[in-house]
Design an enzyme around this catalytic site. Structure first.
Site, PDB file in Angstrom:
ATOM      1  N   GLY A  23       0.281   1.789  -8.561  1.00  0.00           N
ATOM      2  CA  GLY A  23       1.258   0.883  -9.152  1.00  0.00           C
ATOM      3  C   GLY A  23       0.784  -0.540  -8.937  1.00  0.00           C
ATOM      4  O   GLY A  23      -0.272  -0.773  -8.333  1.00  0.00           O
ATOM      5  N   ALA A  27       4.474  -3.061  -5.419  1.00  0.00           N
ATOM      6  CA  ALA A  27       5.389  -2.018  -5.893  1.00  0.00           C
ATOM      7  C   ALA A  27       5.893  -1.114  -4.765  1.00  0.00           C
ATOM      8  O   ALA A  27       6.898  -0.437  -4.924  1.00  0.00           O
ATOM      9  CB  ALA A  27       4.714  -1.175  -6.977  1.00  0.00           C
ATOM     10  N   GLY A  28       5.200  -1.090  -3.630  1.00  0.00           N
ATOM     11  CA  GLY A  28       5.641  -0.280  -2.499  1.00  0.00           C
ATOM     12  C   GLY A  28       4.729   0.894  -2.177  1.00  0.00           C
ATOM     13  O   GLY A  28       5.127   1.810  -1.452  1.00  0.00           O
ATOM     14  N   LYS A  29       3.511   0.873  -2.687  1.00  0.00           N
ATOM     15  CA  LYS A  29       2.565   1.974  -2.463  1.00  0.00           C
ATOM     16  C   LYS A  29       2.310   2.210  -0.980  1.00  0.00           C
ATOM     17  O   LYS A  29       2.448   3.332  -0.493  1.00  0.00           O
ATOM     18  CB  LYS A  29       1.235   1.689  -3.166  1.00  0.00           C
ATOM     19  CG  LYS A  29       1.325   1.519  -4.657  1.00  0.00           C
ATOM     20  CD  LYS A  29      -0.002   1.118  -5.279  1.00  0.00           C
ATOM     21  CE  LYS A  29      -0.531  -0.213  -4.792  1.00  0.00           C
ATOM     22  NZ  LYS A  29       0.309  -1.369  -5.099  1.00  0.00           N
ATOM     23  N   SER A  97      -4.778   1.394  -9.117  1.00  0.00           N
ATOM     24  CA  SER A  97      -5.784   2.090  -9.938  1.00  0.00           C
ATOM     25  C   SER A  97      -5.326   2.044 -11.397  1.00  0.00           C
ATOM     26  O   SER A  97      -4.792   3.017 -11.918  1.00  0.00           O
ATOM     27  CB  SER A  97      -6.002   3.523  -9.454  1.00  0.00           C
ATOM     28  OG  SER A  97      -4.784   4.192  -9.265  1.00  0.00           O
TER      29      SER A  97
END
Length: 184
Positions: A23, A27-29, A97
């Site tokens: 993301g 985004a919070g990955k 990615s």
């Protein structure tokens, strides 16, 4: 694999070894992958976590975001996953990615052991997170798609300035005031 754990691990993950969080930046990955990491460790799984930013720093490309450097970073992570997949119950990856070709390559190389999670987050929320919730004083808006103006207005500080630079779907001053009366 263990089965009586709390919170329960979705069956699809029990069968998958590599969970790929992707993301946009902010985004919070990393947050979510590290939370899953802690849950899995607590329940006696062997887990390895790969963070794209850490790999970039190790390869001294942390400030380089060209298409080529992103592809290279993603491929290095895929290769690392391939080496680790038989050593751990789970390999968790948090990385930007954006190119389908690398995700397709990951699916091919990791042969069915790959589970991709895309974290979607509004542009306004990304800006709020990036500024630690403070927002910004001035938004120069060029985004016109559905929700973009609202998201941009949402990240203005109290009394902030919203300047519309778009050439189409421009919001009038009245529309801006109707949405956020405190924004000039």
């Amino acid at each position: 694999m263990k089965s009586n754990i709390w919170p329960p691990i979705p069956q699809v993950l029990v069968e998958i070894m590599i969970v790929w969080f992707t993301g946009m930046s902010g985004a919070g990955k990393s947050t979510l992958s590290l939370k899953l990491y802690r849950i899995l460790l607590k329940n006696s799984y062997s887990v390895f976590h790969i963070d794209g930013d850490v790999i970039r720093k190790q390869n001294k490309t942390s400030q380089c975001f060209t298409r080529e450097s992103i592809l290279e970073n993603n491929c290095l992570i895929i290769e690392k996953c391939n080496k680790l997949v038989d050593q751990y119950d789970f390999v968790l990856v948090s990385v930007i990615s954006p190119y389908e070709e690398t995700r397709k390559y990951a699916r091919k190389i990791l042969r069915g052991k790959y589970y991709e999670i895309y974290l979607n987050c509004s542009i306004g929320m990304l800006i709020k997170r990036d500024t630690k919730g403070q927002g910004v004083d001035i938004v120069l808006n060029t985004l016109t798609g559905e929700g973009f103006v609202e998201g941009s207005l949402g990240c203005c500080t109290q009394g902030g300035r919203f300047i519309e630079l778009s050439k189409r779907d421009i919001w009038s001053e009245t529309e801006v005031k109707a949405f956020r009366s405190d924004v000039n």
